[in-house]
Design an enzyme around this catalytic site. Structure first.
Site, PDB file in Angstrom:
ATOM      1  N   TRP A  37       0.860  -1.187   0.000  1.00  0.00           N
ATOM      2  CA  TRP A  37       0.000   0.000   0.000  1.00  0.00           C
ATOM      3  C   TRP A  37       0.893   1.234   0.000  1.00  0.00           C
ATOM      4  O   TRP A  37       1.901   1.272   0.705  1.00  0.00           O
ATOM      5  CB  TRP A  37      -0.909  -0.019   1.232  1.00  0.00           C
ATOM      6  CG  TRP A  37      -2.028   0.961   1.157  1.00  0.00           C
ATOM      7  CD1 TRP A  37      -2.080   2.174   1.771  1.00  0.00           C
ATOM      8  CD2 TRP A  37      -3.259   0.824   0.441  1.00  0.00           C
ATOM      9  NE1 TRP A  37      -3.249   2.818   1.480  1.00  0.00           N
ATOM     10  CE2 TRP A  37      -4.007   1.990   0.655  1.00  0.00           C
ATOM     11  CE3 TRP A  37      -3.788  -0.174  -0.371  1.00  0.00           C
ATOM     12  CZ2 TRP A  37      -5.263   2.187   0.094  1.00  0.00           C
ATOM     13  CZ3 TRP A  37      -5.031   0.025  -0.924  1.00  0.00           C
ATOM     14  CH2 TRP A  37      -5.754   1.187  -0.686  1.00  0.00           C
ATOM     15  N   THR A  45     -10.989   9.632   8.578  1.00  0.00           N
ATOM     16  CA  THR A  45     -11.553   8.766   9.613  1.00  0.00           C
ATOM     17  C   THR A  45     -10.462   8.380  10.618  1.00  0.00           C
ATOM     18  O   THR A  45      -9.272   8.580  10.360  1.00  0.00           O
ATOM     19  CB  THR A  45     -12.133   7.472   8.992  1.00  0.00           C
ATOM     20  OG1 THR A  45     -11.051   6.687   8.492  1.00  0.00           O
ATOM     21  CG2 THR A  45     -13.120   7.800   7.875  1.00  0.00           C
ATOM     22  N   PHE A  83      -0.604  -2.696   8.131  1.00  0.00           N
ATOM     23  CA  PHE A  83      -1.108  -3.517   9.240  1.00  0.00           C
ATOM     24  C   PHE A  83      -0.468  -4.908   9.235  1.00  0.00           C
ATOM     25  O   PHE A  83      -0.182  -5.478  10.288  1.00  0.00           O
ATOM     26  CB  PHE A  83      -2.634  -3.623   9.168  1.00  0.00           C
ATOM     27  CG  PHE A  83      -3.231  -4.337  10.350  1.00  0.00           C
ATOM     28  CD1 PHE A  83      -3.421  -3.694  11.556  1.00  0.00           C
ATOM     29  CD2 PHE A  83      -3.603  -5.674  10.242  1.00  0.00           C
ATOM     30  CE1 PHE A  83      -3.956  -4.363  12.649  1.00  0.00           C
ATOM     31  CE2 PHE A  83      -4.146  -6.353  11.323  1.00  0.00           C
ATOM     32  CZ  PHE A  83      -4.321  -5.689  12.538  1.00  0.00           C
ATOM     33  N   GLU A  84      -0.213  -5.438   8.055  1.00  0.00           N
ATOM     34  CA  GLU A  84       0.331  -6.789   7.932  1.00  0.00           C
ATOM     35  C   GLU A  84       1.840  -6.867   8.179  1.00  0.00           C
ATOM     36  O   GLU A  84       2.417  -7.952   8.206  1.00  0.00           O
ATOM     37  CB  GLU A  84      -0.008  -7.374   6.555  1.00  0.00           C
ATOM     38  CG  GLU A  84      -1.479  -7.658   6.355  1.00  0.00           C
ATOM     39  CD  GLU A  84      -2.336  -6.419   6.053  1.00  0.00           C
ATOM     40  OE1 GLU A  84      -3.534  -6.460   6.341  1.00  0.00           O
ATOM     41  OE2 GLU A  84      -1.784  -5.417   5.527  1.00  0.00           O
ATOM     42  N   HIS A 123      -9.236   5.616  11.163  1.00  0.00           N
ATOM     43  CA  HIS A 123      -8.501   4.453  10.675  1.00  0.00           C
ATOM     44  C   HIS A 123      -6.989   4.631  10.871  1.00  0.00           C
ATOM     45  O   HIS A 123      -6.294   3.717  11.321  1.00  0.00           O
ATOM     46  CB  HIS A 123      -8.844   4.241   9.199  1.00  0.00           C
ATOM     47  CG  HIS A 123      -8.129   3.118   8.540  1.00  0.00           C
ATOM     48  ND1 HIS A 123      -8.485   1.794   8.730  1.00  0.00           N
ATOM     49  CD2 HIS A 123      -7.064   3.097   7.685  1.00  0.00           C
ATOM     50  CE1 HIS A 123      -7.681   1.022   8.022  1.00  0.00           C
ATOM     51  NE2 HIS A 123      -6.812   1.787   7.381  1.00  0.00           N
TER      52      HIS A 123
END
Length: 155
Positions: free
Chosen positions: A28, A92, A63-64, A94
């Site tokens: 990402w 947000t 996150f991974e 997040h």
């Protein structure tokens, strides 16, 4: 870049030509993470690490990184792991959850495996700030992650 890790090379009392590094890279925001990866690899090579001893593993997102780092750090032949990612704040919460979870997770992998697992994750307010830290006016945090790993191996 006075005062930053990228302002000079690191003296090493450890023979880095005999050390193996894993670099776990989030896909990402790839234009940022690829620049971080390039900086990390260039830094490791310039400090005597052999190209064959730099292992790259991709994960889908920041996150991974934690699980990818754990899997790599659990490998007996890996001496240090660099985690490279980029989280850009949106509208947000997040951003907050991801950043906190990854920081905590990488800390846990350090403690569990007793190996250097380096937090090379940009957490920026916008894409320009990320570019500035991935080879732009604030240096390359991938390079800093590599230097941090070397310093920890010398600890």
């Amino acid at each position: 870049m006075a005062g930053s890790l990228t302002s000079g090379s690191v003296e090493s009392s450890v023979d880095l030509s005999k050390k193996k590094f894993a670099i776990v890279v989030a896909e990402w925001n790839s234009e940022i993470t690829e620049a971080l990866y390039s900086g990390a690899v260039e830094s490791l090579l310039s400090h005597g690490v052999k190209k064959k001893d730099i292992i790259r593993k991709n994960v889908p997102g920041t996150f991974e990184l934690t699980l990818g780092a754990l899997w790599q750090a659990e490998e007996k032949n890996i001496d240090a792991v660099l985690c490279l990612g980029c989280v850009i704040q949106g509208e947000t919460p997040h951003f907050d959850y991801i950043c906190q979870a990854v920081a905590y997770g990488i800390t846990e992998v350090n403690i569990k495996t007793r190996k250097p697992v380096i937090f090379g994750v940009l957490t920026t307010l916008d894409k320009q700030q990320a570019f500035d830290r991935a080879g732009g006016k604030h240096g390359n945090k991938g390079e800093e992650a590599a230097l941090t790993a070397i310093k920890m191996l010398n600890f």
